[in-house]
Design a protein around this motif. Structure first.
Motif, PDB file in Angstrom:
ATOM      1  N   SER A   1       0.820  -1.204   0.000  1.00 56.33           N
ATOM      2  CA  SER A   1       0.000   0.000   0.000  1.00 56.33           C
ATOM      3  C   SER A   1       0.856   1.257   0.000  1.00 56.33           C
ATOM      4  O   SER A   1       0.535   2.242  -0.675  1.00 56.33           O
ATOM      5  CB  SER A   1      -0.924   0.007   1.220  1.00 56.33           C
ATOM      6  N   ALA A   2       1.962   1.222   0.748  1.00 55.48           N
ATOM      7  CA  ALA A   2       2.864   2.379   0.762  1.00 55.48           C
ATOM      8  C   ALA A   2       3.468   2.605  -0.624  1.00 55.48           C
ATOM      9  O   ALA A   2       3.618   3.750  -1.068  1.00 55.48           O
ATOM     10  CB  ALA A   2       3.970   2.166   1.791  1.00 55.48           C
TER      11      ALA A   2
ATOM     12  N   VAL B   1       2.074   1.773  -3.508  1.00 54.41           N
ATOM     13  CA  VAL B   1       1.003   2.272  -4.372  1.00 54.41           C
ATOM     14  C   VAL B   1       0.767   3.768  -4.138  1.00 54.41           C
ATOM     15  O   VAL B   1       0.470   4.519  -5.074  1.00 54.41           O
ATOM     16  CB  VAL B   1      -0.299   1.476  -4.121  1.00 54.41           C
ATOM     17  N   ASN B   2       0.922   4.202  -2.885  1.00 59.52           N
ATOM     18  CA  ASN B   2       0.657   5.599  -2.529  1.00 59.52           C
ATOM     19  C   ASN B   2       1.926   6.456  -2.527  1.00 59.52           C
ATOM     20  O   ASN B   2       2.024   7.425  -1.778  1.00 59.52           O
ATOM     21  CB  ASN B   2       0.002   5.654  -1.143  1.00 59.52           C
ATOM     22  N   TRP B   3       2.872   6.133  -3.401  1.00 60.83           N
ATOM     23  CA  TRP B   3       4.152   6.851  -3.424  1.00 60.83           C
ATOM     24  C   TRP B   3       3.971   8.347  -3.709  1.00 60.83           C
ATOM     25  O   TRP B   3       4.715   9.184  -3.186  1.00 60.83           O
ATOM     26  CB  TRP B   3       5.080   6.237  -4.476  1.00 60.83           C
ATOM     27  N   LYS B   4       2.979   8.676  -4.519  1.00 65.66           N
ATOM     28  CA  LYS B   4       2.780  10.094  -4.865  1.00 65.66           C
ATOM     29  C   LYS B   4       2.351  10.894  -3.637  1.00 65.66           C
ATOM     30  O   LYS B   4       2.823  12.019  -3.411  1.00 65.66           O
ATOM     31  CB  LYS B   4       1.735  10.220  -5.967  1.00 65.66           C
ATOM     32  N   ILE B   5       1.457  10.313  -2.838  1.00 66.52           N
ATOM     33  CA  ILE B   5       1.017  10.987  -1.613  1.00 66.52           C
ATOM     34  C   ILE B   5       2.186  11.148  -0.648  1.00 66.52           C
ATOM     35  O   ILE B   5       2.352  12.189  -0.008  1.00 66.52           O
ATOM     36  CB  ILE B   5      -0.117  10.179  -0.947  1.00 66.52           C
TER      37      ILE B   5
ATOM     38  N   VAL C   1      -3.078  10.884   4.030  1.00 65.94           N
ATOM     39  CA  VAL C   1      -2.573   9.511   3.883  1.00 65.94           C
ATOM     40  C   VAL C   1      -3.703   8.514   4.153  1.00 65.94           C
ATOM     41  O   VAL C   1      -4.617   8.799   4.921  1.00 65.94           O
ATOM     42  CB  VAL C   1      -1.379   9.226   4.820  1.00 65.94           C
ATOM     43  N   PRO C   2      -3.674   7.321   3.520  1.00 65.78           N
ATOM     44  CA  PRO C   2      -4.726   6.325   3.712  1.00 65.78           C
ATOM     45  C   PRO C   2      -4.801   5.859   5.165  1.00 65.78           C
ATOM     46  O   PRO C   2      -3.773   5.625   5.810  1.00 65.78           O
ATOM     47  CB  PRO C   2      -4.296   5.166   2.793  1.00 65.78           C
TER      48      PRO C   2
ATOM     49  N   ARG D   1      -1.880   4.493   7.856  1.00 64.81           N
ATOM     50  CA  ARG D   1      -1.654   5.890   8.237  1.00 64.81           C
ATOM     51  C   ARG D   1      -0.278   6.108   8.874  1.00 64.81           C
ATOM     52  O   ARG D   1       0.431   7.052   8.532  1.00 64.81           O
ATOM     53  CB  ARG D   1      -2.767   6.312   9.203  1.00 64.81           C
TER      54      ARG D   1
ATOM     55  N   CYS E   1       2.695   5.589   6.118  1.00 68.82           N
ATOM     56  CA  CYS E   1       2.787   6.640   5.098  1.00 68.82           C
ATOM     57  C   CYS E   1       3.142   7.993   5.711  1.00 68.82           C
ATOM     58  O   CYS E   1       3.977   8.731   5.170  1.00 68.82           O
ATOM     59  CB  CYS E   1       1.476   6.731   4.317  1.00 68.82           C
TER      60      CYS E   1
END
Length: 434
Positions: free
Chosen positions: A234-235, A237-241, A361-362, A366, A369
């Motif tokens: 998940s981290a 996938v959320n590299w942009k955030i 962050v998701p 949380r 990220c």
């Protein structure tokens, strides 16, 4: 009735007590970080001897920065652990690792006693501290955000940063007292270790506080907690955030390390006394403590974006001119005025940024990220500030040149805020259209 009772997680009994227990570990982290920066010239002589004083100081700040490079590693490894196992237990583990690093540095023999083993041992201590610090701030910020009352998330999370200012204040008071009571030669020989020993004595008390910490209702209410591999995926996938969060946090970390850790060395560069630098640091710690919750509370009322953009733009426009005015004819009063200005920028921006970062962050990852974004900002920019400022002055001969570093940090914060809230607005319009 039994179904209803089990579906509702228990509430935090005392939020004030929970804030104090959660932030206690931040005290130890920042207490030791500040001491390392304040006594950097003496640590350089003890563990990194060199004929060139600037080279020795750069070596010391280099080790300070290398420890910070462990922050992203700690953010991923310990962040995944906290997201999987829980906030309470995770914060106890990070405190234990941090305590080990503090004890190692406090009791390490000097280079004159054990040779090259001394800087290696100090480096190990800093790596342990960096590893634990990578998730300490994120773990505490997430904890505070999850116990916040509705509409007050910014205010609650701001106390993560405020707690660090208490550590700066206490460390500066101890340093100020030592300088008043001990000759400079005694402090240089062994007196600088006393504050580190005091930090070691504080550790058992902080452990007692952390052990009584309650788990957050938000974590307990999650139907499923992600596995370590799911957290890592998940981290990724959320590299942009995470990248935007890092950019947002850069101004916080750079400004903070400039007004606290680097101030004593900067004061020495300006030929001001150690007492003057400590007094300025004391005042900065007090105002940092005040401005953080103010920033968080204001952003709860008017929104995160306007506060972040206003402070970032002010810092960008005034950083270099303020330092140029200070360095043209340095005095205690001018150093205090400039540092208090940066303290205002840091406090209001940080109090707002912490709440903003938690929100973008998701939720299920949380801690990971948030911690990774902040750890990257601290490792690559924040804790690099003392080294960068020292190097800029050495390269340019311009004592105001650290202002350019501060301007870059402010630009990063402004750009990140614009991009984050532009994307949020686009997503909100898309949701309405759907």
């Amino acid at each position: 009735m039994s179904q209803t009772s089990t579906s509702q997680p228990p509430q935090i009994k005392s939020r004030i007590g929970a804030i104090l227990r959660a932030t206690s570990g931040n005290f130890l982290e920042q207490f030791d970080f500040f001491l390392f920066g304040f006594y950097a010239p003496l640590i350089a002589k003890a563990f990194f001897p060199s004929q060139d004083e600037t080279a020795a100081l750069l070596n010391t700040f280099g080790v300070f920065w290398l420890g910070a490079l462990m922050r992203p590693v700690g953010a991923v490894v310990l962040g995944a652990y906290i997201d999987r196992i829980g906030r309470r237990l995770g914060l106890i583990v990070t405190l234990a690792i941090m305590a080990m690093g503090t004890i190692i540095i406090a009791f390490c023999p000097t280079y004159a006693t054990i040779g090259v083993a001394a800087p290696i041992i100090v480096l190990i201590g800093r790596l342990l501290q960096g590893f634990s610090a990578g998730v300490e701030l994120g773990g505490v910020s997430v904890y505070l955000s999850e116990i916040a009352t509705p509409g007050n998330r910014g205010f609650y999370t701001s106390f993560q940063s405020s707690s660090q200012q208490v550590a700066i204040f206490v460390a500066a008071i101890i340093g100020f007292t030592l300088n008043a009571m001990m000759p400079a030669d005694t402090i240089a020989a062994w007196g600088w270790r006393i504050p580190f020993f005091i930090g070691c004595l504080i550790i058992p008390f902080i452990f007692v506080l952390r052990r009584t910490l309650e788990e957050t209702p938000a974590f307990l209410s999650m139907k499923k907690h992600p596995t370590t591999s799911e957290v890592f995926n998940s981290a990724a996938v959320n590299w942009k955030i995470i990248l935007l969060g890092m950019m947002l946090a850069v101004m916080t970390t750079v400004t903070f390390y400039f007004v606290t850790v680097y101030t004593p060395s900067f004061g020495k560069e300006l030929k001001l006394s150690a007492q003057d630098s400590l007094l300025v640091t004391l005042m900065v710690a007090v105002t940092n403590f005040i401005w953080n919750p103010v920033g968080g509370a204001v952003s709860d009322r008017i929104g995160r974006k306007p506060v972040l953009l206003t402070i970032a733009c002010l810092s960008f426009l005034t950083a270099y001119p303020a330092l140029l005015w200070l360095t043209a004819a340095p005095t205690f009063g001018k150093l205090l005025a400039v540092e208090l200005m940066f303290s205002f920028y840091f406090g209001v921006y940080s109090g707002t940024m912490l709440g903003a970062l938690v929100e973008i962050v998701p939720a299920h990852v949380r801690t990971t990220c948030f911690s990774l974004a902040f750890a990257l900002a601290a490792a690559l920019f924040g804790t690099f500030t003392p080294f960068a400022a020292t190097k800029l002055i050495a390269m340019t001969g311009d004592k105001a040149s650290p202002g350019f570093w501060l301007m870059c940090a402010a630009a990063s914060g402004a750009i990140a805020a614009l991009l984050i809230y532009r994307e949020n607005a686009v997503a909100a319009r898309a949701a309405v259209a759907a």
